[in-house]
Design a protein around this motif. Structure first.
Motif, PDB file in Angstrom:
ATOM      1  N   GLU A 133       0.858  -1.188   0.000  1.00 25.56           N
ATOM      2  CA  GLU A 133       0.000   0.000   0.000  1.00 25.56           C
ATOM      3  C   GLU A 133       0.892   1.236   0.000  1.00 25.56           C
ATOM      4  OE1 GLU A 133      -3.881   1.866   2.321  1.00 25.56           O
ATOM      5  OE2 GLU A 133      -3.076  -0.058   2.970  1.00 25.56           O
ATOM      6  N   THR A 134       0.471   2.244  -0.742  1.00 23.41           N
ATOM      7  CA  THR A 134       1.273   3.451  -0.889  1.00 23.41           C
ATOM      8  C   THR A 134       0.506   4.678  -0.406  1.00 23.41           C
ATOM      9  OG1 THR A 134       0.496   3.821  -3.143  1.00 23.41           O
ATOM     10  CG2 THR A 134       2.498   2.493  -2.886  1.00 23.41           C
ATOM     11  N   ASP A 135       1.223   5.790  -0.355  1.00 26.93           N
ATOM     12  CA  ASP A 135       0.639   7.092  -0.030  1.00 26.93           C
ATOM     13  C   ASP A 135      -0.093   7.090   1.313  1.00 26.93           C
ATOM     14  OD1 ASP A 135       0.329   9.801  -0.605  1.00 26.93           O
ATOM     15  OD2 ASP A 135      -1.660   9.488  -1.467  1.00 26.93           O
ATOM     16  N   LEU A 136       0.543   6.487   2.301  1.00 28.47           N
ATOM     17  CA  LEU A 136      -0.004   6.481   3.657  1.00 28.47           C
ATOM     18  C   LEU A 136       0.610   7.628   4.451  1.00 28.47           C
ATOM     19  CD1 LEU A 136       0.341   2.668   4.379  1.00 28.47           C
ATOM     20  CD2 LEU A 136      -1.743   3.900   3.767  1.00 28.47           C
ATOM     21  N   VAL A 137      -0.157   8.240   5.308  1.00 29.85           N
ATOM     22  CA  VAL A 137       0.357   9.281   6.187  1.00 29.85           C
ATOM     23  C   VAL A 137       1.123   8.588   7.316  1.00 29.85           C
ATOM     24  CG1 VAL A 137      -0.287  11.106   7.792  1.00 29.85           C
ATOM     25  CG2 VAL A 137      -1.481  10.892   5.610  1.00 29.85           C
ATOM     26  N   ASP A 138       2.352   9.022   7.555  1.00 33.68           N
ATOM     27  CA  ASP A 138       3.173   8.455   8.619  1.00 33.68           C
ATOM     28  C   ASP A 138       2.645   8.961   9.962  1.00 33.68           C
ATOM     29  OD1 ASP A 138       5.111   7.856  10.527  1.00 33.68           O
ATOM     30  OD2 ASP A 138       6.778   8.223   9.153  1.00 33.68           O
ATOM     31  N   PRO A 139       2.055   8.087  10.790  1.00 31.84           N
ATOM     32  CA  PRO A 139       1.457   8.544  12.047  1.00 31.84           C
ATOM     33  C   PRO A 139       2.482   9.014  13.077  1.00 31.84           C
ATOM     34  CG  PRO A 139       1.381   6.153  11.913  1.00 31.84           C
ATOM     35  CD  PRO A 139       1.894   6.639  10.592  1.00 31.84           C
ATOM     36  N   SER A 140       3.738   8.591  12.954  1.00 36.09           N
ATOM     37  CA  SER A 140       4.734   8.963  13.960  1.00 36.09           C
ATOM     38  C   SER A 140       5.024  10.463  13.968  1.00 36.09           C
ATOM     39  CB  SER A 140       6.029   8.165  13.761  1.00 36.09           C
ATOM     40  OG  SER A 140       6.660   8.495  12.542  1.00 36.09           O
ATOM     41  N   GLN A 141       4.696  11.158  12.881  1.00 33.30           N
ATOM     42  CA  GLN A 141       4.940  12.600  12.833  1.00 33.30           C
ATOM     43  C   GLN A 141       4.044  13.379  13.794  1.00 33.30           C
ATOM     44  OE1 GLN A 141       3.810  14.307   8.893  1.00 33.30           O
ATOM     45  NE2 GLN A 141       2.713  12.354   8.632  1.00 33.30           N
ATOM     46  N   PHE A 142       2.941  12.776  14.215  1.00 33.43           N
ATOM     47  CA  PHE A 142       1.990  13.449  15.104  1.00 33.43           C
ATOM     48  C   PHE A 142       2.148  13.054  16.568  1.00 33.43           C
ATOM     49  CE2 PHE A 142      -0.432  12.655  11.058  1.00 33.43           C
ATOM     50  CZ  PHE A 142      -0.204  13.914  10.521  1.00 33.43           C
ATOM     51  N   ASP A 143       2.982  12.063  16.846  1.00 37.32           N
ATOM     52  CA  ASP A 143       3.147  11.530  18.191  1.00 37.32           C
ATOM     53  C   ASP A 143       4.258  12.285  18.915  1.00 37.32           C
ATOM     54  OD1 ASP A 143       3.582  10.072  20.490  1.00 37.32           O
ATOM     55  OD2 ASP A 143       3.895   8.156  19.464  1.00 37.32           O
ATOM     56  N   ALA A 144       3.881  13.150  19.851  1.00 37.62           N
ATOM     57  CA  ALA A 144       4.850  13.990  20.549  1.00 37.62           C
ATOM     58  C   ALA A 144       5.871  13.176  21.347  1.00 37.62           C
ATOM     59  CB  ALA A 144       4.126  14.965  21.471  1.00 37.62           C
ATOM     60  N   SER A 145       5.555  11.938  21.666  1.00 35.88           N
ATOM     61  CA  SER A 145       6.507  11.109  22.414  1.00 35.88           C
ATOM     62  C   SER A 145       7.445  10.328  21.489  1.00 35.88           C
ATOM     63  CB  SER A 145       5.755  10.134  23.328  1.00 35.88           C
ATOM     64  OG  SER A 145       5.032   9.195  22.556  1.00 35.88           O
ATOM     65  N   SER A 146       7.234  10.444  20.189  1.00 39.23           N
ATOM     66  CA  SER A 146       8.042   9.702  19.219  1.00 39.23           C
ATOM     67  C   SER A 146       9.312  10.472  18.857  1.00 39.23           C
ATOM     68  CB  SER A 146       7.230   9.453  17.944  1.00 39.23           C
ATOM     69  OG  SER A 146       8.053   8.933  16.918  1.00 39.23           O
ATOM     70  N   HIS A 147      10.372   9.725  18.618  1.00 42.77           N
ATOM     71  CA  HIS A 147      11.624  10.314  18.119  1.00 42.77           C
ATOM     72  C   HIS A 147      11.395  10.976  16.752  1.00 42.77           C
ATOM     73  CE1 HIS A 147      15.889  10.738  17.320  1.00 42.77           C
ATOM     74  NE2 HIS A 147      15.751  10.059  16.208  1.00 42.77           N
ATOM     75  N   TYR A 148      10.352  10.549  16.046  1.00 44.34           N
ATOM     76  CA  TYR A 148      10.065  11.040  14.694  1.00 44.34           C
ATOM     77  C   TYR A 148       8.981  12.122  14.662  1.00 44.34           C
ATOM     78  CZ  TYR A 148      12.765   6.900  13.745  1.00 44.34           C
ATOM     79  OH  TYR A 148      13.760   5.971  13.731  1.00 44.34           O
ATOM     80  N   TYR A 149       8.629  12.636  15.810  1.00 47.69           N
ATOM     81  CA  TYR A 149       7.628  13.702  15.907  1.00 47.69           C
ATOM     82  C   TYR A 149       8.074  14.921  15.107  1.00 47.69           C
ATOM     83  CZ  TYR A 149       4.795  17.407  18.044  1.00 47.69           C
ATOM     84  OH  TYR A 149       3.947  18.461  18.248  1.00 47.69           O
ATOM     85  N   ASP A 150       7.137  15.515  14.385  1.00 49.35           N
ATOM     86  CA  ASP A 150       7.409  16.734  13.618  1.00 49.35           C
ATOM     87  C   ASP A 150       6.369  17.783  14.008  1.00 49.35           C
ATOM     88  OD1 ASP A 150       7.743  18.793  11.801  1.00 49.35           O
ATOM     89  OD2 ASP A 150       7.916  17.489  10.068  1.00 49.35           O
ATOM     90  N   PRO A 151       6.734  18.755  14.830  1.00 52.53           N
ATOM     91  CA  PRO A 151       5.755  19.735  15.301  1.00 52.53           C
ATOM     92  C   PRO A 151       5.198  20.614  14.195  1.00 52.53           C
ATOM     93  CG  PRO A 151       7.967  20.369  15.973  1.00 52.53           C
ATOM     94  CD  PRO A 151       8.066  18.994  15.370  1.00 52.53           C
ATOM     95  N   LYS A 152       5.852  20.667  13.046  1.00 57.08           N
ATOM     96  CA  LYS A 152       5.358  21.483  11.930  1.00 57.08           C
ATOM     97  C   LYS A 152       4.339  20.737  11.074  1.00 57.08           C
ATOM     98  CE  LYS A 152       9.537  24.242  11.640  1.00 57.08           C
ATOM     99  NZ  LYS A 152      10.678  24.634  10.815  1.00 57.08           N
ATOM    100  N   SER A 153       4.166  19.465  11.332  1.00 52.24           N
ATOM    101  CA  SER A 153       3.227  18.657  10.566  1.00 52.24           C
ATOM    102  C   SER A 153       1.887  18.591  11.282  1.00 52.24           C
ATOM    103  CB  SER A 153       3.801  17.250  10.398  1.00 52.24           C
ATOM    104  OG  SER A 153       3.055  16.536   9.467  1.00 52.24           O
TER     105      SER A 153
END
Length: 150
Positions: free
Chosen positions: A67-87
């Motif tokens: 499956e393609t074109d999925l939104v990466d949920p880790s960008q919204f998780d403030a506790s994740s190393h991959y959190y992106d506050p601009k997203s």
């Protein structure tokens, strides 16, 4: 069908994890070029699973994009190393794909072996200083890797 190489540290998520889980989303990519490669993938594409930051590093298996074109949920998780506050959910910056386990190779094809068999133009992972976690692989190179694996 296109081929790709996708890196993951085995202590974070290795081929054994994918074999157990059967499918997973390839989350946490935070490089724009690698993200753009993820956006270029199509269902049915194949990807070599590369163990990075391992001793030795190398290609250990094969997976398929399901499956393609999925939104990466880790960008919204403030506790994740991959959190992106601009997203934001309305304007996500990071997409990903879902991959499915195909096979684990009988033995790892080490980075040293890859360097002996491919030029930096043929296989980006052998380029000095290349840190991309997702990269394309031309079909003739992929076929040679598959032959080496089997």
């Amino acid at each position: 069908m296109n081929y790709w190489l996708m890196k993951s540290e085995p202590e974070v998520y290795g081929i054994a994890d994918l074999e157990r889980d059967r499918t997973t989303i390839w989350d946490g990519v935070r490089n724009y070029q690698a993200r753009n490669f993820l956006r270029s993938m199509a269902s049915g594409d194949r990807a070599f699973f590369y163990h990075s930051n391992a001793s030795p590093p190398g290609i250990i298996g094969l997976m398929q994009v399901v499956e393609t074109d999925l939104v990466d949920p880790s960008q919204f998780d403030a506790s994740s190393h991959y959190y992106d506050p601009k997203s934001t959910p309305e304007k996500p910056r990071w997409q990903t794909v879902e991959v499915e386990f195909i096979e684990r190779f009988p033995s790892l094809i080490s980075l040293d072996t890859l360097r002996q068999n491919f030029s930096p133009d043929d296989l980006w992972v052998v380029r000095q200083g290349n840190r991309l976690s997702v990269m394309p692989i031309e079909i003739p190179v992929a076929e040679k890797i598959l032959a080496m694996a089997r």
